[in-house]
Design a protein around this motif. Structure first.
Motif, mmCIF file in Angstrom:
data_model
loop_
_atom_site.group_PDB
_atom_site.id
_atom_site.type_symbol
_atom_site.label_atom_id
_atom_site.label_comp_id
_atom_site.label_asym_id
_atom_site.label_seq_id
_atom_site.Cartn_x
_atom_site.Cartn_y
_atom_site.Cartn_z
ATOM 1 N N VAL A 50 35.522 131.341 31.003
ATOM 2 C CA VAL A 50 36.371 129.681 30.835
ATOM 3 C C VAL A 50 35.845 128.761 32.350
ATOM 4 O O VAL A 50 36.750 128.904 33.050
ATOM 5 C CB VAL A 50 38.139 129.391 29.936
ATOM 6 C CG1 VAL A 50 38.208 128.057 30.160
ATOM 7 C CG2 VAL A 50 38.204 130.045 29.461
ATOM 8 N N VAL A 51 34.870 127.688 31.665
ATOM 9 C CA VAL A 51 35.064 127.009 32.773
ATOM 10 C C VAL A 51 35.271 125.713 32.765
ATOM 11 O O VAL A 51 34.443 125.160 31.093
ATOM 12 C CB VAL A 51 33.242 127.397 33.558
ATOM 13 C CG1 VAL A 51 32.783 126.085 34.821
ATOM 14 C CG2 VAL A 51 33.594 128.544 33.346
ATOM 15 N N VAL A 52 35.312 124.689 33.198
ATOM 16 C CA VAL A 52 35.432 123.650 32.671
ATOM 17 C C VAL A 52 34.994 122.830 33.915
ATOM 18 O O VAL A 52 35.383 122.470 34.779
ATOM 19 C CB VAL A 52 37.135 123.402 32.864
ATOM 20 C CG1 VAL A 52 37.330 121.555 32.248
ATOM 21 C CG2 VAL A 52 38.186 124.049 31.913
ATOM 22 N N GLU A 53 33.947 121.797 33.071
ATOM 23 C CA GLU A 53 33.012 120.545 34.452
ATOM 24 C C GLU A 53 34.129 119.571 34.006
ATOM 25 O O GLU A 53 33.121 118.902 33.412
ATOM 26 C CB GLU A 53 31.902 120.823 33.813
ATOM 27 C CG GLU A 53 31.484 122.239 34.069
ATOM 28 C CD GLU A 53 29.098 122.738 33.885
ATOM 29 O OE1 GLU A 53 29.094 121.804 33.588
ATOM 30 O OE2 GLU A 53 28.920 123.758 33.822
ATOM 31 N N ALA A 54 34.479 119.086 34.547
ATOM 32 C CA ALA A 54 35.735 117.784 34.828
ATOM 33 C C ALA A 54 34.225 116.803 34.657
ATOM 34 O O ALA A 54 34.429 115.400 34.195
ATOM 35 C CB ALA A 54 36.683 118.221 36.086
ATOM 36 N N ILE A 61 33.049 128.568 27.183
ATOM 37 C CA ILE A 61 33.902 129.682 26.668
ATOM 38 C C ILE A 61 33.665 130.915 26.220
ATOM 39 O O ILE A 61 32.455 130.547 25.311
ATOM 40 C CB ILE A 61 35.131 128.664 25.559
ATOM 41 C CG1 ILE A 61 34.997 127.297 25.574
ATOM 42 C CG2 ILE A 61 35.632 129.846 25.425
ATOM 43 C CD1 ILE A 61 36.070 127.380 27.016
ATOM 44 N N GLU A 62 33.244 131.485 26.599
ATOM 45 C CA GLU A 62 33.039 133.415 26.356
ATOM 46 C C GLU A 62 33.544 133.945 25.892
ATOM 47 O O GLU A 62 35.041 134.442 26.729
ATOM 48 C CB GLU A 62 32.140 133.890 28.025
ATOM 49 C CG GLU A 62 31.019 133.164 28.204
ATOM 50 C CD GLU A 62 31.059 133.297 29.809
ATOM 51 O OE1 GLU A 62 29.256 132.908 29.765
ATOM 52 O OE2 GLU A 62 31.217 134.081 30.518
ATOM 53 N N ILE A 63 33.646 134.155 24.890
ATOM 54 C CA ILE A 63 34.556 135.183 23.853
ATOM 55 C C ILE A 63 34.617 136.262 23.353
ATOM 56 O O ILE A 63 32.590 136.338 23.192
ATOM 57 C CB ILE A 63 35.269 134.455 22.593
ATOM 58 C CG1 ILE A 63 33.615 133.769 21.785
ATOM 59 C CG2 ILE A 63 35.769 133.293 23.305
ATOM 60 C CD1 ILE A 63 34.746 133.148 20.936
ATOM 61 N N GLY A 64 35.306 137.439 22.896
ATOM 62 C CA GLY A 64 34.775 138.002 22.282
ATOM 63 C C GLY A 64 35.165 138.392 20.865
ATOM 64 O O GLY A 64 36.061 137.893 20.978
ATOM 65 N N ILE A 65 34.675 138.203 19.494
ATOM 66 C CA ILE A 65 35.211 138.632 17.863
ATOM 67 C C ILE A 65 35.370 139.652 17.892
ATOM 68 O O ILE A 65 34.473 140.717 17.835
ATOM 69 C CB ILE A 65 34.206 137.668 17.601
ATOM 70 C CG1 ILE A 65 33.005 137.928 17.328
ATOM 71 C CG2 ILE A 65 34.739 136.151 17.983
ATOM 72 C CD1 ILE A 65 32.667 136.795 16.798
ATOM 73 N N ASP A 66 36.434 139.498 16.261
ATOM 74 C CA ASP A 66 36.379 140.436 15.856
ATOM 75 C C ASP A 66 35.409 140.810 14.228
ATOM 76 O O ASP A 66 36.370 142.111 13.649
ATOM 77 C CB ASP A 66 38.234 141.059 16.038
ATOM 78 C CG ASP A 66 38.445 140.407 14.624
ATOM 79 O OD1 ASP A 66 37.909 138.816 14.276
ATOM 80 O OD2 ASP A 66 39.484 139.733 14.742
ATOM 81 N N GLY A 67 34.733 139.875 14.278
ATOM 82 C CA GLY A 67 34.357 140.185 12.741
ATOM 83 C C GLY A 67 35.314 139.781 11.635
ATOM 84 O O GLY A 67 34.656 140.436 10.749
ATOM 85 N N SER A 68 36.163 139.532 11.474
ATOM 86 C CA SER A 68 37.112 139.593 10.652
ATOM 87 C C SER A 68 36.931 138.121 9.758
ATOM 88 O O SER A 68 36.997 137.793 8.775
ATOM 89 C CB SER A 68 38.646 139.713 10.690
ATOM 90 O OG SER A 68 39.028 138.364 11.704
#
Length: 123
Positions: A50-54, A61-68
């Motif tokens: 998570v990187v916030v550039e003010a 946002i870098e995520i992994g998802i479960d495919g549901s």
């Protein structure tokens, strides 16, 4: 964008979205988080995944998802969640400041946060 929400708080919001397995840092956010620690910048603004550039009104946002659920829906929900949280925090910050752009609309407003969601893995 505001600095009142930390990257850790945003990570908690993201992981609450159905279909998100968790934050999965990629090389980009990892290097930024390490770089911000080396430069002794505000540690609340960069976290692995998570990187916030003010200054530029951007968040990555870098995520992994479960495919549901379909990937498109998960990404959309993550973006909406982060934009809503950052916008609400920005409204609280703006309440103490006078607005110079009184005629600007919400659509295409330069103060509207931009959220990039990178799906790192799909299981």
């Amino acid at each position: 964008m505001t600095t009142s929400l930390s990257a850790a708080e945003l990570a908690n919001l993201v992981t609450a979205v159905p279909g998100v397995r968790g934050i999965e840092p990629g090389i980009g956010s990892t290097l930024r988080a390490i770089g911000s620690r080396i430069r002794q910048q505000d540690p609340r603004q960069a976290r692995f995944g998570v990187v916030v550039e003010a200054g530029s009104h951007r968040a990555v946002i870098e995520i992994g998802i479960d495919g549901s659920r379909p990937v498109k829906e998960i990404v959309r929900d993550v973006q909406e969640t982060i934009i809503r949280a950052l916008s609400e925090a920005g409204e609280h910050d703006d309440a103490s400041e006078t607005r110079q752009d009184s005629d600007s609309s919400g659509v295409g407003n330069r103060n509207t946060p931009q959220v990039t969601v990178r799906v790192q893995s799909l299981l």
